[in-house]
Design a protein around this motif. Structure first.
Motif, PDB file in Angstrom:
ATOM      1  N   ASN A  71      -2.833   8.394  -3.995  1.00  0.00           N
ATOM      2  CA  ASN A  71      -1.669   9.309  -3.855  1.00  0.00           C
ATOM      3  C   ASN A  71      -1.116   8.359  -3.129  1.00  0.00           C
ATOM      4  O   ASN A  71       0.240   8.471  -3.799  1.00  0.00           O
ATOM      5  CB  ASN A  71      -1.849  10.170  -2.387  1.00  0.00           C
ATOM      6  CG  ASN A  71      -2.488  11.555  -2.881  1.00  0.00           C
ATOM      7  OD1 ASN A  71      -2.504  11.667  -4.286  1.00  0.00           O
ATOM      8  ND2 ASN A  71      -3.226  11.751  -1.932  1.00  0.00           N
ATOM      9  N   THR A  72      -1.188   7.227  -2.361  1.00  0.00           N
ATOM     10  CA  THR A  72      -0.221   5.973  -2.014  1.00  0.00           C
ATOM     11  C   THR A  72       0.053   5.172  -3.173  1.00  0.00           C
ATOM     12  O   THR A  72       1.254   4.611  -3.089  1.00  0.00           O
ATOM     13  CB  THR A  72      -1.071   5.112  -1.176  1.00  0.00           C
ATOM     14  OG1 THR A  72      -1.366   5.776   0.219  1.00  0.00           O
ATOM     15  CG2 THR A  72       0.034   4.188  -0.558  1.00  0.00           C
ATOM     16  N   ILE A  73      -0.965   4.629  -4.585  1.00  0.00           N
ATOM     17  CA  ILE A  73      -0.494   3.932  -5.702  1.00  0.00           C
ATOM     18  C   ILE A  73       0.557   4.851  -6.264  1.00  0.00           C
ATOM     19  O   ILE A  73       2.079   4.707  -6.936  1.00  0.00           O
ATOM     20  CB  ILE A  73      -1.808   4.057  -5.929  1.00  0.00           C
ATOM     21  CG1 ILE A  73      -2.014   2.935  -5.113  1.00  0.00           C
ATOM     22  CG2 ILE A  73      -1.454   3.176  -7.646  1.00  0.00           C
ATOM     23  CD1 ILE A  73      -3.855   2.075  -5.857  1.00  0.00           C
ATOM     24  N   ASP A  74       0.637   5.750  -6.303  1.00  0.00           N
ATOM     25  CA  ASP A  74       1.046   7.264  -6.845  1.00  0.00           C
ATOM     26  C   ASP A  74       2.820   6.870  -6.548  1.00  0.00           C
ATOM     27  O   ASP A  74       3.908   7.386  -7.624  1.00  0.00           O
ATOM     28  CB  ASP A  74       0.363   7.816  -7.135  1.00  0.00           C
ATOM     29  CG  ASP A  74      -0.750   8.203  -8.364  1.00  0.00           C
ATOM     30  OD1 ASP A  74      -0.709   7.807  -9.101  1.00  0.00           O
ATOM     31  OD2 ASP A  74      -1.486   8.986  -8.123  1.00  0.00           O
ATOM     32  N   CYS A  75       3.099   7.183  -5.285  1.00  0.00           N
ATOM     33  CA  CYS A  75       4.137   6.959  -4.630  1.00  0.00           C
ATOM     34  C   CYS A  75       4.822   5.976  -4.913  1.00  0.00           C
ATOM     35  O   CYS A  75       6.229   5.920  -4.501  1.00  0.00           O
ATOM     36  CB  CYS A  75       3.847   7.439  -3.048  1.00  0.00           C
ATOM     37  SG  CYS A  75       3.418   9.444  -3.107  1.00  0.00           S
ATOM     38  N   ALA A  76       3.839   4.701  -4.925  1.00  0.00           N
ATOM     39  CA  ALA A  76       4.452   3.677  -4.592  1.00  0.00           C
ATOM     40  C   ALA A  76       5.360   2.285  -5.667  1.00  0.00           C
ATOM     41  O   ALA A  76       5.416   3.520  -6.813  1.00  0.00           O
ATOM     42  CB  ALA A  76       3.355   2.320  -4.239  1.00  0.00           C
ATOM     43  N   LYS A  77       7.018   1.528  -6.000  1.00  0.00           N
ATOM     44  CA  LYS A  77       7.116   1.770  -6.938  1.00  0.00           C
ATOM     45  C   LYS A  77       7.203   0.348  -6.864  1.00  0.00           C
ATOM     46  O   LYS A  77       6.741  -0.590  -5.691  1.00  0.00           O
ATOM     47  CB  LYS A  77       8.580   2.101  -7.022  1.00  0.00           C
ATOM     48  CG  LYS A  77       8.265   3.869  -7.020  1.00  0.00           C
ATOM     49  CD  LYS A  77      10.383   4.717  -7.215  1.00  0.00           C
ATOM     50  CE  LYS A  77      10.013   5.921  -7.399  1.00  0.00           C
ATOM     51  NZ  LYS A  77      11.322   6.465  -7.274  1.00  0.00           N
ATOM     52  N   HIS A  78       7.278  -0.087  -7.990  1.00  0.00           N
ATOM     53  CA  HIS A  78       7.675  -1.767  -8.104  1.00  0.00           C
ATOM     54  C   HIS A  78       8.716  -2.371  -6.928  1.00  0.00           C
ATOM     55  O   HIS A  78      10.033  -1.570  -6.722  1.00  0.00           O
ATOM     56  CB  HIS A  78       7.858  -2.479  -8.923  1.00  0.00           C
ATOM     57  CG  HIS A  78       6.407  -1.885 -10.215  1.00  0.00           C
ATOM     58  ND1 HIS A  78       6.390  -1.071 -10.350  1.00  0.00           N
ATOM     59  CD2 HIS A  78       5.802  -2.885 -11.071  1.00  0.00           C
ATOM     60  CE1 HIS A  78       6.076  -1.196 -11.916  1.00  0.00           C
ATOM     61  NE2 HIS A  78       5.211  -2.229 -11.745  1.00  0.00           N
ATOM     62  N   PRO A  79       8.545  -3.143  -6.211  1.00  0.00           N
ATOM     63  CA  PRO A  79       9.841  -4.039  -4.782  1.00  0.00           C
ATOM     64  C   PRO A  79      11.154  -4.544  -5.567  1.00  0.00           C
ATOM     65  O   PRO A  79      10.795  -5.064  -7.365  1.00  0.00           O
ATOM     66  CB  PRO A  79       8.855  -5.312  -4.383  1.00  0.00           C
ATOM     67  CG  PRO A  79       7.445  -5.653  -5.156  1.00  0.00           C
ATOM     68  CD  PRO A  79       7.630  -4.476  -6.573  1.00  0.00           C
ATOM     69  N   GLU A  80      11.657  -4.159  -4.663  1.00  0.00           N
ATOM     70  CA  GLU A  80      12.951  -5.171  -5.259  1.00  0.00           C
ATOM     71  C   GLU A  80      12.966  -6.559  -5.175  1.00  0.00           C
ATOM     72  O   GLU A  80      12.078  -7.292  -4.233  1.00  0.00           O
ATOM     73  CB  GLU A  80      14.001  -4.658  -4.659  1.00  0.00           C
ATOM     74  CG  GLU A  80      14.165  -2.791  -4.403  1.00  0.00           C
ATOM     75  CD  GLU A  80      15.142  -2.375  -5.536  1.00  0.00           C
ATOM     76  OE1 GLU A  80      16.089  -3.608  -6.049  1.00  0.00           O
ATOM     77  OE2 GLU A  80      14.942  -1.221  -6.276  1.00  0.00           O
ATOM     78  N   PRO A  81      13.695  -7.238  -6.004  1.00  0.00           N
ATOM     79  CA  PRO A  81      13.982  -9.067  -5.990  1.00  0.00           C
ATOM     80  C   PRO A  81      14.224  -8.920  -4.977  1.00  0.00           C
ATOM     81  O   PRO A  81      14.715  -8.768  -3.948  1.00  0.00           O
ATOM     82  CB  PRO A  81      14.487  -9.158  -7.503  1.00  0.00           C
ATOM     83  CG  PRO A  81      15.225  -7.955  -7.360  1.00  0.00           C
ATOM     84  CD  PRO A  81      14.739  -6.481  -6.669  1.00  0.00           C
ATOM     85  N   PRO A  82      13.789 -10.456  -4.442  1.00  0.00           N
ATOM     86  CA  PRO A  82      14.509 -11.306  -3.491  1.00  0.00           C
ATOM     87  C   PRO A  82      16.272 -11.668  -3.218  1.00  0.00           C
ATOM     88  O   PRO A  82      16.938 -10.995  -4.818  1.00  0.00           O
ATOM     89  CB  PRO A  82      13.903 -12.695  -3.656  1.00  0.00           C
ATOM     90  CG  PRO A  82      12.509 -12.601  -4.207  1.00  0.00           C
ATOM     91  CD  PRO A  82      12.498 -11.661  -5.560  1.00  0.00           C
TER      92      PRO A  82
END
Length: 617
Positions: A117-128
């Protein structure tokens, strides 16, 4: 170990990690390390604790973000099958061991479901936020980045820095992985000057790498800005030639001295050695400071020491700012001497040695004045027990009887750093100001002359000591030149610098930016599709507008002022030519009269009134 991570049991995890027989990187559930499990649970406390104990992720899962999810789904299917098998056995036979095993697999089931569930809710991070490039040397550049403010549901574990010689990053010349808790900086070495390097940085969480952030400037070459300047190369070559000529002359002078000494030894003559100053006990019995209370026609030196709490160092007897006399025979001082005094203010530790070397210098008026300044400086250093006397105020203070007073200003963090003794004491500046008389100011009284300027002096010193942040700045230079000195316009808020405005945080400047600056005024500047160059142009224009708002636009030299100056200059040239023609006529008349009357030529020439020359014009 896994249960402590799942229950967020920090104390229990620390006890397990302190054991010597624990493998911190052991793989569970097939290919998952404890750090992988903490990351997929998005437990930042456990992640930081494991990182401090050298825990690592499974490198086989880093390149493929879906590998973890596929591994968990596969594991979930196995757990479901195992639970069905155990549940059927429990119905047939009620045993405690089977119940305990069933509870264990249920716990595993909860852990795996939570990670999925944590992986499904996570998205790619924002760039620096920003990636900055700076040239360090001809083969080295420094890469700095500002970490991403948003992880999008999963903690960022590391950043990847990539560099290439192509703007498309195909191929990639190299990369570097930097953990989230490491310094956001990397020094790239062993670069080649003929290549241009492009850099980008991307953040990573369990969903994979986010969008990369391109550097600012977009590319950089391992060169300094002056590598693109032809004038710098010319000046550099001229400096090298001057140094070579200076070294050659120095070697020739030494060879001549050696030859003279060898010749003198052959002729049995005494060899000329450099004079050596004898050291006696006299230097241990130096007179104390002779402070002045009233000013006369002379040059004085004052030292103003103050603390952040507002206290000023004064004499213990009369409560006046320390002032000693430098010279009473010199009534005027040139800008050259003030410039020399300013240089001395950056080398207080060399003052005593310079004073000793003054004995071997020629006895000119300039050297005598400088020697007396050094004597006053060393007297202050010995009396106060401190070497650093601070900074010199940019102009001498004029008092009564045409006196000049140089002021040295220094801020002391702790009053105990000054050896005040019984001759000096610290007093509040407000208390000292109340001692001034409310009647007419006595321009010969030291305390009244200096105390009226103390707020201005302290404010100047405080503003001059402000350090500026690193970055790229735009400055404005305006000079007023005369035969005696050069005056430069400074900023009121920062009197030790020219008026300026900050362009950006990144202090390095790329080749395209230099070429664009050099093209200004020569040809029409075309619009560029380069994002980095456009950002530089916008930042430069914004800084220029801000700087011009602070300056008076009328201070710029206009074309009419240039024409007026040319006309005035031409009038002066014509007058000088007329004076020279009249002078030739006068010299001929004087020489003729000299031979006739037998008088001295100079007396006859000076007897001609110069006003007649202007009347004839």
């Amino acid at each position: 170990l896994v249960k402590c991570i799942y229950d967020n049991n920090e104390i229990g995890l620390k006890e397990i990690l302190q054991a010597s027989d624990v493998d911190i990187n052991q793989q569970y559930f097939g290919q998952l390390t404890p750090l992988d499990i903490a990351i997929m649970l998005n437990n930042q406390t456990m992640i930081q604790l494991l990182k401090l104990n050298a825990a690592e992720e499974n490198k086989a899962l880093l390149n493929d973000p879906l590998a973890r999810l596929n591994q968990l789904k596969k594991l979930d299917a196995e757990i479901n099958g195992k639970l069905k098998e155990i549940s059927s056995d429990i119905i047939e036979e009620q045993e405690s061991n089977q119940l305990l095993e069933a509870n264990t697999w249920k716990l595993k089931k909860e852990l795996v479901v939570k990670m999925i569930n944590t992986i499904d809710c996570a998205k790619h991070p924002e760039p620096p936020v920003e990636v900055l490039l700076k040239t360090k040397s001809s083969t080295t550049i420094i890469i700095k980045y500002v970490p991403s403010p948003c992880d999008n549901g999963s903690m960022i574990t590391h950043y990847k820095i990539e560099w290439s010689n192509s703007p498309t990053f195909i191929p990639i010349r190299g990369n570097k992985i930097i953990a989230y808790n490491e310094k956001p900086e990397y020094v790239l070495t062993n670069l080649q000057q003929e290549y241009t390097y492009y850099v980008r940085v991307s953040a990573y969480n369990m969903s994979g790498y986010g969008a990369p952030k391109l550097s600012n400037p977009e590319f950089i070459s391992p060169k300094n800005w002056y590598n693109y300047s032809e004038s710098y190369q010319v000046r550099k070559s001229a400096c090298i030639r001057s140094m070579e000529n200076f070294a050659t002359e120095d070697i020739d002078r030494i060879e001549c001295v050696l030859k003279d000494n060898i010749r003198a030894m052959d002729a049995n003559e005494p060899v000329r050695y450099t004079r050596r100053r004898s050291s006696t006990l006299q230097k241990f019995f130096l007179p104390s400071l002779k402070l002045c209370k009233h000013l006369k026609r002379a040059i004085y030196l004052s030292v103003i020491f103050y603390t952040p709490s507002g206290k000023i160092l004064v004499s213990a007897d009369d409560l006046v700012i320390p002032v000693i006399e430098i010279d009473d025979s010199c009534f005027n001082i040139t800008q050259q001497e003030i410039a020399w005094f300013n240089k001395l203010a950056f080398a207080w530790d060399k003052a005593r040695k310079m004073l000793e070397n003054m004995d071997y210098c020629m006895s000119t008026a300039t050297n005598l004045l400088r020697k007396k300044i050094l004597q006053s400086v060393t007297a202050y250093q010995q009396a106060l027990g401190v070497t650093d006397l601070g900074k010199l105020y940019h102009e001498p203070i004029r008092g009564g009887q045409k006196s000049l007073t140089f002021c040295l200003i220094n801020e002391i963090e702790n009053s105990n750093m000054i050896h005040a003794g019984i001759s000096f004491k610290w007093i509040s500046s407000s208390k000292l100001g109340r001692r001034l008389t409310s009647s007419s100011m006595d321009q010969t009284n030291v305390n009244e002359v200096l105390m009226t300027r103390v707020p201005e002096l302290l404010d100047y010193h405080a503003k001059s000591c402000v350090a500026f942040s690193r970055g790229l700045y735009l400055g404005y230079v305006k000079l007023h030149c005369t035969l005696n000195d050069i005056a430069i316009m400074s900023d009121v808020s920062s009197p030790n610098t020219i008026p300026f405005e900050k362009i950006r945080e990144n202090s390095s400047i790329g080749r395209q930016e230099i070429e664009w600056l050099q093209s200004l005024g020569e040809k029409k500047v075309e619009d560029s599709s380069n994002t980095s160059l456009l950002n530089f142009q916008k930042a430069l224009c914004s800084a220029t507008r801000k700087l011009l708002r602070r300056l008076n636009p009328q201070e710029a030299i206009t074309q009419s002022e240039i024409l007026l100056a040319k006309r005035e200059y031409q009038v002066i040239v014509n007058l000088m030519e007329s004076l020279e023609a009249n002078w030739n006529d006068m010299r001929w008349i004087g020489e003729t009269a000299y031979y006739i009357s037998g008088r001295h030529k100079a007396n006859l020439l000076y007897s001609v009134p110069l006003i007649r020359i202007f009347q004839s014009q």
